[in-house]
Design an enzyme around this catalytic site. Structure first.
Site, PDB file in Angstrom:
ATOM      1  N   ASP A  57     -15.229 -29.826   3.990  1.00 30.93           N
ATOM      2  CA  ASP A  57     -14.212 -29.605   2.968  1.00 30.93           C
ATOM      3  C   ASP A  57     -14.180 -28.149   2.547  1.00 30.93           C
ATOM      4  OD1 ASP A  57     -12.375 -30.796   0.769  1.00 30.93           O
ATOM      5  OD2 ASP A  57     -13.792 -29.535  -0.324  1.00 30.93           O
ATOM      6  N   TYR A  62     -11.064 -20.567  -1.671  1.00 25.54           N
ATOM      7  CA  TYR A  62     -12.483 -20.286  -1.502  1.00 25.54           C
ATOM      8  C   TYR A  62     -12.658 -18.957  -0.774  1.00 25.54           C
ATOM      9  CZ  TYR A  62     -13.585 -25.196  -2.717  1.00 25.54           C
ATOM     10  OH  TYR A  62     -13.721 -26.410  -3.345  1.00 25.54           O
ATOM     11  N   SER A 158      -7.046 -33.463  -6.447  1.00 26.24           N
ATOM     12  CA  SER A 158      -8.296 -33.013  -7.041  1.00 26.24           C
ATOM     13  C   SER A 158      -7.994 -32.499  -8.444  1.00 26.24           C
ATOM     14  CB  SER A 158      -8.936 -31.902  -6.198  1.00 26.24           C
ATOM     15  OG  SER A 158     -10.188 -31.509  -6.722  1.00 26.24           O
ATOM     16  N   TRP A 212     -17.276 -33.850  -5.730  1.00 26.80           N
ATOM     17  CA  TRP A 212     -17.716 -32.457  -5.652  1.00 26.80           C
ATOM     18  C   TRP A 212     -18.743 -32.176  -6.745  1.00 26.80           C
ATOM     19  CZ3 TRP A 212     -16.832 -29.022  -9.707  1.00 26.80           C
ATOM     20  CH2 TRP A 212     -15.755 -29.264 -10.580  1.00 26.80           C
ATOM     21  N   LEU A 215     -24.613 -32.326  -7.826  1.00 27.21           N
ATOM     22  CA  LEU A 215     -25.845 -31.911  -8.491  1.00 27.21           C
ATOM     23  C   LEU A 215     -25.559 -31.185  -9.808  1.00 27.21           C
ATOM     24  CD1 LEU A 215     -27.975 -30.694  -5.441  1.00 27.21           C
ATOM     25  CD2 LEU A 215     -27.815 -32.975  -6.464  1.00 27.21           C
ATOM     26  N   GLN A 295     -32.125 -26.281   2.329  1.00 28.98           N
ATOM     27  CA  GLN A 295     -31.407 -27.036   1.312  1.00 28.98           C
ATOM     28  C   GLN A 295     -30.582 -28.148   1.950  1.00 28.98           C
ATOM     29  OE1 GLN A 295     -29.098 -23.952  -0.580  1.00 28.98           O
ATOM     30  NE2 GLN A 295     -30.635 -23.565  -2.162  1.00 28.98           N
TER      31      GLN A 295
END
Length: 349
Positions: A57, A62, A158, A212, A215, A295
């Site tokens: 995605d 971005y 979104s 999205w 975390l 990660q």
């Protein structure tokens, strides 16, 4: 890799996808996210594809399009293995029509994204925000044309409010146009607003969540602990102003509960946060991001096991907040006998 239907589309996506916001590293926000170049992106994509993570995605904004360009270059020769998801409608230039969801901007934006991604079609196109200045009928007819042309296959949104999404779905049904089947939404143990309206809507209307920032904008990585200063190198130093807010005491309460579960399971805090989301109603795919291979591999460890019912309850209770009106009466059972979505809301905690 577990695969799930994307809403009621009949199309399956992996339970975990990869968010390519770390590709490019341009601008004050995205440079703090990461600055992965093409070579680094190829290696990350290698790891993802080996693990069955083939949903990637990105968005036109971005790193000013660099994320799409790097993603397209890194997928060269293996585009057929990937599900490409991108977003547009935020401001992408200085011109008066370089923002929104007008027919002009959608067509120009899709054509530009196709060039940057080096592909002939976008698998999932999502509108990055609701455009109140353009009639939803025009937006949906344009998107329908893009699907019929073969440039786009599935549609999503979104950052829409519940009424904005429902208004659009109603117009699609009324006019016989392509419907939104995906809702890319912020959802995490410390960001549960999605559950108030968007989750019941998604269940009722067949719209799957692509999550999205699972975390909580880096707050649930395990680096933040009660009574300790924010660690050096944390991206929160630079991006806290962009992050969805959370009260410190609630954050620490959630982290404390996660730490207890971590001791019981031997899993890391990120793996616990992701696994909790994977067991929530309407979630089709959870987007993981990573600046390093380490990660990424750690996040992939969220699959292949499940939190117990008691552990889910502990996390859900620790992260709970009182819903705002008019959701509160349904949440506490006051209107239970007249609430067809009550069972779903209670399942969501």
């Amino acid at each position: 890799m577990e695969h799930r239907f994307l809403g009621n589309s009949g199309f399956k996506v992996p339970a975990l996808g990869f968010g390519a916001g770390t590709f490019g590293g341009q601008g004050p926000l995205f440079s703090a996210w990461g600055n992965t170049d093409v070579d680094g992106a190829r290696r990350i994509i290698d790891i993802c594809l080996d693990a069955g993570v083939n949903l990637f995605d990105t968005a036109d904004v971005y790193s000013n399009g660099a994320s799409e360009t790097i993603l397209g270059a890194a997928l060269k020769g293996r585009r057929h293995q990937a599900i490409l998801s991108t977003k547009l409608s935020l401001r992408s230039g200085d011109g008066p029509n370089d923002a929104g969801s007008s027919r002009h901007h959608l067509i120009e934006g899709v054509n530009a994204a196709l060039k940057r991604l080096d592909t002939d079609h976008i698998d999932i196109l999502q509108l990055h925000a609701f455009d109140a200045m353009t009639p939803v009928e025009q937006v949906l007819r344009t998107l329908d044309d893009l699907v019929r042309s073969g440039k786009v296959r599935y549609l999503g949104v979104s950052n829409f409010a519940g009424w904005q999404l429902m208004k659009s779905l109603a117009a699609s049904e009324r006019l016989g146009l392509q419907r939104y089947v995906a809702n890319q939404a912020y959802y995490s143990l410390i960001g549960r607003d999605y559950e108030h309206e968007l989750m019941p809507l998604g269940q009722d209307q067949g719209v799957g969540a692509i999550v999205w920032s699972p975390l909580g904008w880096g707050r649930l990585t395990g680096k933040i602990r009660r009574g300790q200063p924010l660690p050096e190198g944390s991206r929160l130093h630079e991006t806290a102003g962009f992050a969805p807010p959370v009260e410190d005491e609630r954050l620490y309460r959630v982290i404390d509960a996660m730490s207890e579960v971590a001791e019981e399971t031997g899993k890391t805090l990120p793996q616990i946060a992701l696994n909790w989301l994977l067991q929530r109603p309407t979630v089709s795919s959870v987007l993981i991001g990573a600046r390093t291979e380490e990660q990424l591999k750690q996040n992939l460890g969220a699959l292949g096991w499940q939190l117990s019912a008691a552990q889910m309850d502990k996390l859900t209770t620790a992260s709970a907040t009182t819903p705002p009106y008019p959701h509160y009466p349904y949440w506490n059972g006051m209107f239970a006998e007249r609430a067809p979505v009550l069972a779903l809301q209670r399942a969501a905690g």
